[in-house]
Design a protein around this motif. Structure first.
Motif, PDB file in Angstrom:
ATOM      1  N   LEU A 270      81.309 -41.592  69.936  1.00 22.72           N
ATOM      2  CA  LEU A 270      80.573 -42.408  70.547  1.00 22.72           C
ATOM      3  C   LEU A 270      81.209 -43.000  71.765  1.00 22.72           C
ATOM      4  N   ALA A 271      82.512 -43.303  71.636  1.00 21.05           N
ATOM      5  CA  ALA A 271      83.480 -43.809  72.715  1.00 21.05           C
ATOM      6  C   ALA A 271      83.562 -43.086  73.935  1.00 21.05           C
ATOM      7  N   ASP A 272      83.158 -41.678  73.708  1.00 19.22           N
ATOM      8  CA  ASP A 272      83.077 -40.789  74.909  1.00 19.22           C
ATOM      9  C   ASP A 272      81.704 -40.545  75.680  1.00 19.22           C
ATOM     10  N   CYS A 273      80.961 -41.185  75.222  1.00 19.51           N
ATOM     11  CA  CYS A 273      79.443 -40.725  75.450  1.00 19.51           C
ATOM     12  C   CYS A 273      79.078 -41.607  76.823  1.00 19.51           C
ATOM     13  N   GLY A 274      79.612 -42.789  76.900  1.00 22.41           N
ATOM     14  CA  GLY A 274      79.146 -43.646  78.174  1.00 22.41           C
ATOM     15  C   GLY A 274      77.860 -44.346  77.858  1.00 22.41           C
ATOM     16  N   ALA A 275      77.547 -44.708  78.904  1.00 24.84           N
ATOM     17  CA  ALA A 275      76.331 -45.582  78.661  1.00 24.84           C
ATOM     18  C   ALA A 275      74.987 -44.800  78.021  1.00 24.84           C
ATOM     19  N   SER A 276      74.149 -45.310  77.475  1.00 26.72           N
ATOM     20  CA  SER A 276      72.966 -44.739  76.952  1.00 26.72           C
ATOM     21  C   SER A 276      71.922 -44.649  78.062  1.00 26.72           C
ATOM     22  N   ASP A 277      71.376 -43.458  77.697  1.00 25.80           N
ATOM     23  CA  ASP A 277      69.988 -43.270  78.937  1.00 25.80           C
ATOM     24  C   ASP A 277      68.952 -43.724  78.520  1.00 25.80           C
ATOM     25  N   GLU A 278      68.737 -44.108  77.178  1.00 28.52           N
ATOM     26  CA  GLU A 278      67.610 -44.942  76.809  1.00 28.52           C
ATOM     27  C   GLU A 278      68.038 -46.079  76.040  1.00 28.52           C
ATOM     28  N   PRO A 279      67.849 -47.562  76.139  1.00 28.65           N
ATOM     29  CA  PRO A 279      68.196 -48.527  75.649  1.00 28.65           C
ATOM     30  C   PRO A 279      68.285 -48.254  74.173  1.00 28.65           C
ATOM     31  N   PHE A 280      69.345 -49.046  73.355  1.00 26.29           N
ATOM     32  CA  PHE A 280      69.100 -48.977  71.933  1.00 26.29           C
ATOM     33  C   PHE A 280      67.984 -49.517  71.348  1.00 26.29           C
ATOM     34  N   SER A 281      67.437 -49.005  70.572  1.00 22.55           N
ATOM     35  CA  SER A 281      66.294 -49.392  70.062  1.00 22.55           C
ATOM     36  C   SER A 281      66.277 -50.009  68.442  1.00 22.55           C
ATOM     37  N   PRO A 282      66.454 -51.389  68.431  1.00 17.31           N
ATOM     38  CA  PRO A 282      66.777 -51.897  66.931  1.00 17.31           C
ATOM     39  C   PRO A 282      65.919 -51.632  65.753  1.00 17.31           C
ATOM     40  N   GLU A 283      64.732 -51.479  66.399  1.00 21.33           N
ATOM     41  CA  GLU A 283      63.719 -50.936  65.304  1.00 21.33           C
ATOM     42  C   GLU A 283      63.757 -49.767  64.849  1.00 21.33           C
ATOM     43  N   ARG A 284      63.936 -48.668  65.838  1.00 21.75           N
ATOM     44  CA  ARG A 284      64.251 -47.321  65.234  1.00 21.75           C
ATOM     45  C   ARG A 284      65.849 -47.164  65.047  1.00 21.75           C
ATOM     46  N   ASP A 285      66.569 -47.966  65.197  1.00 18.57           N
ATOM     47  CA  ASP A 285      68.033 -47.761  64.969  1.00 18.57           C
ATOM     48  C   ASP A 285      68.616 -46.557  65.621  1.00 18.57           C
ATOM     49  N   ILE A 286      68.175 -46.491  66.837  1.00 15.59           N
ATOM     50  CA  ILE A 286      68.930 -45.145  67.554  1.00 15.59           C
ATOM     51  C   ILE A 286      69.044 -45.543  69.276  1.00 15.59           C
ATOM     52  N   ALA A 287      69.930 -44.770  69.764  1.00 12.01           N
ATOM     53  CA  ALA A 287      70.083 -44.782  71.131  1.00 12.01           C
ATOM     54  C   ALA A 287      70.523 -43.241  71.513  1.00 12.01           C
ATOM     55  N   PHE A 288      70.073 -42.916  72.717  1.00 13.99           N
ATOM     56  CA  PHE A 288      70.304 -41.507  73.089  1.00 13.99           C
ATOM     57  C   PHE A 288      71.144 -41.670  74.413  1.00 13.99           C
ATOM     58  N   TYR A 289      71.840 -40.427  74.703  1.00 14.98           N
ATOM     59  CA  TYR A 289      73.020 -40.079  75.642  1.00 14.98           C
ATOM     60  C   TYR A 289      72.339 -38.924  76.451  1.00 14.98           C
ATOM     61  N   THR A 290      72.976 -38.970  77.817  1.00 13.43           N
ATOM     62  CA  THR A 290      72.793 -37.574  78.500  1.00 13.43           C
ATOM     63  C   THR A 290      74.250 -37.030  78.337  1.00 13.43           C
ATOM     64  N   ALA A 291      75.313 -37.776  77.672  1.00 14.55           N
ATOM     65  CA  ALA A 291      76.655 -36.799  77.711  1.00 14.55           C
ATOM     66  C   ALA A 291      76.316 -35.656  76.764  1.00 14.55           C
ATOM     67  N   ARG A 292      77.089 -34.649  76.944  1.00 12.19           N
ATOM     68  CA  ARG A 292      76.963 -33.393  76.429  1.00 12.19           C
ATOM     69  C   ARG A 292      77.953 -33.275  74.678  1.00 12.19           C
ATOM     70  N   PRO A 293      77.507 -32.781  73.862  1.00 15.85           N
ATOM     71  CA  PRO A 293      78.652 -32.781  72.865  1.00 15.85           C
ATOM     72  C   PRO A 293      79.812 -31.759  73.213  1.00 15.85           C
ATOM     73  N   GLU A 294      80.956 -32.077  72.555  1.00 20.25           N
ATOM     74  CA  GLU A 294      81.927 -31.253  72.676  1.00 20.25           C
ATOM     75  C   GLU A 294      82.378 -30.218  71.563  1.00 20.25           C
ATOM     76  N   THR A 295      81.813 -30.524  70.317  1.00 22.43           N
ATOM     77  CA  THR A 295      81.863 -29.712  69.330  1.00 22.43           C
ATOM     78  C   THR A 295      80.738 -29.218  68.733  1.00 22.43           C
ATOM     79  N   TRP A 296      80.337 -28.013  68.208  1.00 22.03           N
ATOM     80  CA  TRP A 296      78.994 -27.673  67.783  1.00 22.03           C
ATOM     81  C   TRP A 296      79.328 -27.475  66.673  1.00 22.03           C
ATOM     82  N   LEU A 297      78.537 -27.697  65.421  1.00 21.79           N
ATOM     83  CA  LEU A 297      78.806 -27.824  63.936  1.00 21.79           C
ATOM     84  C   LEU A 297      77.666 -26.689  63.328  1.00 21.79           C
ATOM     85  N   SER A 298      78.329 -25.723  62.523  1.00 21.24           N
ATOM     86  CA  SER A 298      77.245 -24.852  61.938  1.00 21.24           C
ATOM     87  C   SER A 298      76.910 -25.410  60.598  1.00 21.24           C
TER      88      SER A 298
END
Length: 151
Positions: free
Chosen positions: A87-115
Motif C-alpha cells: 500500500l505504501a507504494d500505491c500513491g494517492a487513491s484515484d477514488e476516495p476511500f469509502s468508509p461504508e464499503r471499506d475500500i479505496a482504489f488506485y491507479t498504480a499497477r501491481p508489481e507481483t502477480w499471484l496465481s
C-alpha cells in the motif's frame, strides 16, 4: 500478504482472533454450494462473500485496499490471479476511500502477480493493496472479511 494451499490453513489460524472461525467456515463443504453474495458468520466482525465472476485479466484488475477488514481469498474453482503491491507504494487513491464499503482504489499497477488455482488462498492485510479477478474465464471464490479490530 500470505499465500498457501488451503489444506495448510491451520498454521495461520493463530495469527488473528477471528482467523480460526473464518477458516472453519471456508472449510465447510456447504460453503462452496452457497449462492453468490454476503453470508454473515459473526455480525460485522466476520462474514464472507461468495463470488461467481468472470476474470478481468491483468489489464482489467484494479488495485484496492481495505482499512477495517483483512481479506482471506479462497479460490473454489476457476483460474484466479491477484496482483499485489505494498500500500505504501500505491500513491494517492484515484477514488476516495469509502468508509461504508471499506475500500479505496488506485491507479498504480501491481508489481507481483499471484496465481491462486482452486484450493489456494491468500491473506491480504490493510497494508496490502491487491488486484483480484486478474485471471481469465469464470471464477468461483469465497472471500472471508475479518475485522481488524476484534472485540
Amino acid at each position: 500478504m500470505i499465500l498457501d494451499r488451503f489444506v495448510c490453513w491451520r498454521r495461520y489460524a493463530a495469527l488473528h482472533a477471528g482467523f480460526a472461525a473464518a477458516f472453519e467456515a471456508l472449510a465447510d463443504p456447504r460453503t462452496a454450494q452457497l449462492p453468490a453474495g454476503r453470508h454473515v458468520i459473526d455480525g460485522d466482525r466476520l462474514y464472507f462473500v461468495i463470488g461467481r465472476d468472470a476474470g478481468r485479466g491483468r489489464e482489467g484488475a484494479k488495485l484496492e485496499s481495505h482499512r477495517r477488514y483483512i481479506d482471506i481469498q479462497l479460490t473454489l474453482a476457476g483460474p484466479e490471479e491477484i496482483g499485489w503491491l505494498p500500500l505504501a507504494d500505491c500513491g494517492a487513491s484515484d477514488e476516495p476511500f469509502s468508509p461504508e464499503r471499506d475500500i479505496a482504489f488506485y491507479t498504480a499497477r501491481p508489481e507481483t502477480w499471484l496465481s491462486l488455482p482452486p484450493g489456494t488462498f491468500a491473506i491480504f492485510y490493510p497494508d496490502d493493496a491487491h488486484a483480484p479477478l486478474a485471471g481469465q474465464g469464470p471464477l468461483h471464490k469465497a472471500v472471508a472479511k475479518v475485522a481488524v479490530e476484534w472485540r
